[in-house]
Scaffold this motif. Structure first.
Motif, PDB file in Angstrom:
ATOM      1  N   UNK A  39      36.611  37.299  32.136  1.00  0.00           N
ATOM      2  CA  UNK A  39      35.337  37.475  32.833  1.00  0.00           C
ATOM      3  C   UNK A  39      34.255  36.469  32.434  1.00  0.00           C
ATOM      4  N   UNK A  40      34.172  36.142  31.137  1.00  0.00           N
ATOM      5  CA  UNK A  40      33.139  35.193  30.706  1.00  0.00           C
ATOM      6  C   UNK A  40      33.395  33.831  31.346  1.00  0.00           C
ATOM      7  N   UNK A  41      34.633  33.376  31.265  1.00  0.00           N
ATOM      8  CA  UNK A  41      35.019  32.103  31.882  1.00  0.00           C
ATOM      9  C   UNK A  41      34.828  32.171  33.409  1.00  0.00           C
ATOM     10  N   UNK A  42      35.129  33.334  33.980  1.00  0.00           N
ATOM     11  CA  UNK A  42      34.980  33.499  35.436  1.00  0.00           C
ATOM     12  C   UNK A  42      33.523  33.367  35.885  1.00  0.00           C
ATOM     13  N   UNK A  43      32.610  33.978  35.117  1.00  0.00           N
ATOM     14  CA  UNK A  43      31.184  33.878  35.485  1.00  0.00           C
ATOM     15  C   UNK A  43      30.670  32.444  35.377  1.00  0.00           C
ATOM     16  N   UNK A  44      31.151  31.733  34.371  1.00  0.00           N
ATOM     17  CA  UNK A  44      30.737  30.334  34.228  1.00  0.00           C
ATOM     18  C   UNK A  44      31.197  29.499  35.415  1.00  0.00           C
ATOM     19  N   UNK A  45      32.409  29.746  35.875  1.00  0.00           N
ATOM     20  CA  UNK A  45      32.914  28.995  37.034  1.00  0.00           C
ATOM     21  C   UNK A  45      32.153  29.379  38.316  1.00  0.00           C
ATOM     22  N   UNK A  46      31.781  30.662  38.440  1.00  0.00           N
ATOM     23  CA  UNK A  46      30.998  31.096  39.605  1.00  0.00           C
ATOM     24  C   UNK A  46      29.642  30.406  39.677  1.00  0.00           C
ATOM     25  N   UNK A  47      29.070  30.111  38.496  1.00  0.00           N
ATOM     26  CA  UNK A  47      27.765  29.461  38.467  1.00  0.00           C
ATOM     27  C   UNK A  47      27.837  27.999  38.889  1.00  0.00           C
ATOM     28  N   UNK A  48      28.984  27.373  38.686  1.00  0.00           N
ATOM     29  CA  UNK A  48      29.101  25.939  38.978  1.00  0.00           C
ATOM     30  C   UNK A  48      29.838  25.618  40.265  1.00  0.00           C
ATOM     31  N   UNK A  49      30.569  26.586  40.815  1.00  0.00           N
ATOM     32  CA  UNK A  49      31.410  26.325  41.992  1.00  0.00           C
ATOM     33  C   UNK A  49      31.276  27.472  42.982  1.00  0.00           C
ATOM     34  N   UNK A  50      31.347  27.144  44.256  1.00  0.00           N
ATOM     35  CA  UNK A  50      31.286  28.175  45.297  1.00  0.00           C
ATOM     36  C   UNK A  50      32.703  28.612  45.656  1.00  0.00           C
ATOM     37  N   UNK A  51      32.912  29.942  45.665  1.00  0.00           N
ATOM     38  CA  UNK A  51      34.223  30.486  45.999  1.00  0.00           C
ATOM     39  C   UNK A  51      34.116  31.420  47.199  1.00  0.00           C
ATOM     40  N   UNK A  52      35.289  31.583  47.856  1.00  0.00           N
ATOM     41  CA  UNK A  52      35.349  32.481  49.015  1.00  0.00           C
ATOM     42  C   UNK A  52      35.928  33.841  48.649  1.00  0.00           C
ATOM     43  N   UNK A  53      36.596  33.937  47.500  1.00  0.00           N
ATOM     44  CA  UNK A  53      37.217  35.197  47.113  1.00  0.00           C
ATOM     45  C   UNK A  53      37.520  35.181  45.613  1.00  0.00           C
ATOM     46  N   UNK A  54      37.430  36.352  44.994  1.00  0.00           N
ATOM     47  CA  UNK A  54      37.807  36.508  43.585  1.00  0.00           C
ATOM     48  C   UNK A  54      38.992  37.464  43.510  1.00  0.00           C
ATOM     49  N   UNK A  55      40.013  37.058  42.749  1.00  0.00           N
ATOM     50  CA  UNK A  55      41.149  37.925  42.440  1.00  0.00           C
ATOM     51  C   UNK A  55      41.118  38.137  40.933  1.00  0.00           C
ATOM     52  N   UNK A  56      41.060  39.399  40.516  1.00  0.00           N
ATOM     53  CA  UNK A  56      40.894  39.673  39.087  1.00  0.00           C
ATOM     54  C   UNK A  56      41.862  40.741  38.602  1.00  0.00           C
ATOM     55  N   UNK A  57      42.340  40.527  37.360  1.00  0.00           N
ATOM     56  CA  UNK A  57      43.143  41.540  36.671  1.00  0.00           C
ATOM     57  C   UNK A  57      42.219  42.690  36.255  1.00  0.00           C
ATOM     58  N   UNK A  58      42.793  43.838  35.943  1.00  0.00           N
ATOM     59  CA  UNK A  58      41.984  44.980  35.489  1.00  0.00           C
ATOM     60  C   UNK A  58      41.920  45.054  33.963  1.00  0.00           C
ATOM     61  N   UNK A  59      43.101  45.045  33.326  1.00  0.00           N
ATOM     62  CA  UNK A  59      43.173  45.286  31.885  1.00  0.00           C
ATOM     63  C   UNK A  59      43.113  43.960  31.133  1.00  0.00           C
ATOM     64  N   UNK A  60      41.867  43.588  30.713  1.00  0.00           N
ATOM     65  CA  UNK A  60      41.662  42.351  29.969  1.00  0.00           C
ATOM     66  C   UNK A  60      40.895  42.663  28.686  1.00  0.00           C
ATOM     67  N   UNK A  61      41.158  41.915  27.606  1.00  0.00           N
ATOM     68  CA  UNK A  61      40.495  42.208  26.332  1.00  0.00           C
ATOM     69  C   UNK A  61      38.988  41.947  26.407  1.00  0.00           C
ATOM     70  N   UNK A  62      38.216  42.876  25.859  1.00  0.00           N
ATOM     71  CA  UNK A  62      36.770  42.699  25.774  1.00  0.00           C
ATOM     72  C   UNK A  62      36.003  43.231  26.970  1.00  0.00           C
ATOM     73  N   UNK A  63      36.533  43.060  28.170  1.00  0.00           N
ATOM     74  CA  UNK A  63      35.818  43.477  29.390  1.00  0.00           C
ATOM     75  C   UNK A  63      36.834  43.749  30.494  1.00  0.00           C
ATOM     76  N   UNK A  64      36.727  44.907  31.111  1.00  0.00           N
ATOM     77  CA  UNK A  64      37.689  45.265  32.152  1.00  0.00           C
ATOM     78  C   UNK A  64      37.356  44.555  33.457  1.00  0.00           C
ATOM     79  N   UNK A  65      38.333  44.594  34.360  1.00  0.00           N
ATOM     80  CA  UNK A  65      38.112  43.991  35.675  1.00  0.00           C
ATOM     81  C   UNK A  65      37.006  44.691  36.458  1.00  0.00           C
ATOM     82  N   UNK A  66      36.846  46.000  36.259  1.00  0.00           N
ATOM     83  CA  UNK A  66      35.802  46.744  36.967  1.00  0.00           C
ATOM     84  C   UNK A  66      34.419  46.385  36.421  1.00  0.00           C
TER      85      UNK A  66
END
Length: 483
Positions: A39-66
């Motif tokens: 999620x941390x890496x994902x937010x950084x990429x969202x700030x620098x690049x425009x995307x049309x869709x996000x696909x995310x896992x649920x069970x990740x260390x530190x922060x869930x997909x929800x």
């Protein structure tokens, strides 16, 4: 629909993320995948690049997909977000839906899951883009309505229902949550214009006739407007099923047209004066001077001098008409009675007396209001035989309309107790050059009318309560457009 689809895939397993990217791009050539390790890496990429869709896992260390979804929704409330997880349960699905997930898909063994995921991504992005385009078009339509003062409306014949845009309601001075039926709309038009718009609308419904009219209407605040209303029938299988149209506020355009008409009329008046009223005394002066040259008769010189003096008076009146006929752009609150007394001091009124009824202010140009009053006082002196008193006072509005603050006139009057004005000539007294006295130029009341028109007032003449002449100047909420 063929535009590239930029996907951000967030998963803490780099091997799975790389495989998913490769298979998704193989399934749909439009898809281009960027991976993020969490999620941390994902937010950084969202700030620098425009995307049309996000696909995310649920069970990740530190922060869930929800939890990641919730932070995304704070900044991107409509961006498609698909939860792609190996941990599936009703609880997870319920939480995801509550957080605003677009879609929910469980990981499975086999390549079929990537075909399904690619289809889910394409469907979500296409819906997202369609919604954004519709929103953009609606925003553009709303801006176009505001810029052009144009509203849209539709009447469905089969269901007897009407739909109007916010701009139509704004033109009527109504709130955007209010509703208008054809019968209610008709009541807003000027009584004299209702038959025309009623017949045009019925002809559209019955016979499929297109109409395009310019009419007067009185909005909910009591302000009169000029509007353009157009209706165009729509057919299905040869049957008229609805009428669609526009309503446009053209008040400013009408004011410009009316101002231009007044200017053209004034030019025609000036041309008439130059060609007729000045030519006559010029011919007199020329003839008398020729006679004086031959005979040396002092009376001929005197008559020539009088003719030239009359020409000078006419020219001064023409200049006054031109100066006072311009539209009044700025006004000030003037005490009517103080202004009347100031004007009274500049006119030789003889034995006449001035009486001011009541108190009140009037919004006007000071110089032109004084000129108007001076001319009316002078008119009584010249033509009000037997007059002893001139009265000046305000006309109070009488609210007889069913609408609050309706189209009821208010203004002021100037009246005398003289011989009055014959009803047969009242329609002519404000015309340039009209006079009942041979020694008068006939411009005094024409200047009065020009000053009134420049303020947006309506000038009228009637009988005073004492049998003399009463000049009334009324201002309507329409700002000079009434009638």
């Amino acid at each position: 629909m063929d535009s590239p689809i930029r996907v951000l895939h967030v998963d803490d397993d780099p091997d799975f993320a790389e495989l998913t990217a490769e298979l998704l791009e193989r399934e749909d050539s439009r898809i281009s995948v960027t991976t993020a390790s969490g999620p941390v890496d994902g937010r950084e990429r969202l700030e620098s690049t425009e995307f049309d869709c996000i696909v995310s896992d649920f069970d990740m260390p530190g922060e869930s997909g929800i939890a990641f979804l919730e932070t995304v929704r704070a900044d991107y409330p409509d961006l498609p977000f698909i939860l792609f997880t190996g941990k599936g349960s009703e609880e997870v699905a319920s939480d995801a839906i509550s957080a605003g997930v677009t879609d929910y898909l469980q990981k499975a063994i086999g390549s079929e899951q990537y075909e399904l995921l690619a289809n889910r991504i394409a469907t979500a992005v296409d819906q997202y883009r369609t919604a954004r385009e519709l929103e953009r078009q609606n925003d553009l339509f709303a801006k176009a309505q505001n810029i052009g003062n144009v509203g849209a409306w539709e009447y469905d014949i089969r269901t007897d229902t009407t739909h109007v845009s916010d701009e139509v309601l704004r033109i009527h001075a109504l709130d955007t949550d209010e509703h208008l039926t054809p019968e209610e709309t008709l009541e807003y038009f000027h009584p004299d214009d209702r038959p025309a718009v009623r017949e045009a609308f019925l002809s559209a419904v019955r016979d499929g006739e297109v109409y395009d009219l310019q009419l007067r209407m009185l909005d909910a605040s009591g302000t009169q407007r000029w509007v353009r209303t157009r209706g165009e029938p729509q057919t299905e299988n040869g049957e008229i099923v609805r009428v669609r149209g526009i309503l446009q506020d053209i008040t400013a355009q009408k004011r410009r047209e009316m101002k231009l008409e007044r200017q053209n009329a004034r030019l025609e008046e000036f041309a008439h004066v130059v060609s007729h009223d000045i030519r006559n005394p010029l011919q007199v002066a020329d003839g008398q001077l020729a006679l004086a040259e031959q005979t040396g008769d002092p009376e001929a010189f005197e008559q020539a001098k009088e003719a030239l003096s009359r020409i000078e008076t006419i020219i001064e009146n023409i200049l006054t008409l031109a100066r006072h006929g311009r539209t009044v752009d700025e006004t000030e609150a003037l005490d009517l009675h103080d202004t009347a007394r100031e004007a009274w001091e500049t006119v030789e009124t003889g034995e006449l007396t001035l009486t001011c009824d009541g108190d009140g202010e009037i919004a006007a140009d000071r110089e032109r209001l004084r000129q108007l009053l001076e001319n009316l006082f002078h008119n009584t002196v010249k033509h009000g035989a037997g007059a002893t008193t001139i009265r000046v006072g305000q006309i109070q509005p009488m609210y007889t309309s069913t609408r609050a603050d309706g189209n009821t006139p208010s203004g002021f009057y100037v009246a005398d107790d003289g011989s009055g004005i014959d009803e047969a000539i009242r329609g002519d007294v404000f015309e340039s050059g009209f006079t009942t006295a041979s020694e008068s130029t006939g411009f005094g009341l024409a200047i009065v009318a020009q000053i009134a028109e420049a303020h947006g007032w309506q000038a009228a003449v009637t009988d005073s309560r004492d049998g003399g002449a009463r000049f009334e100047f009324t201002e309507h909420p329409a700002g000079g457009l009434a009638g």
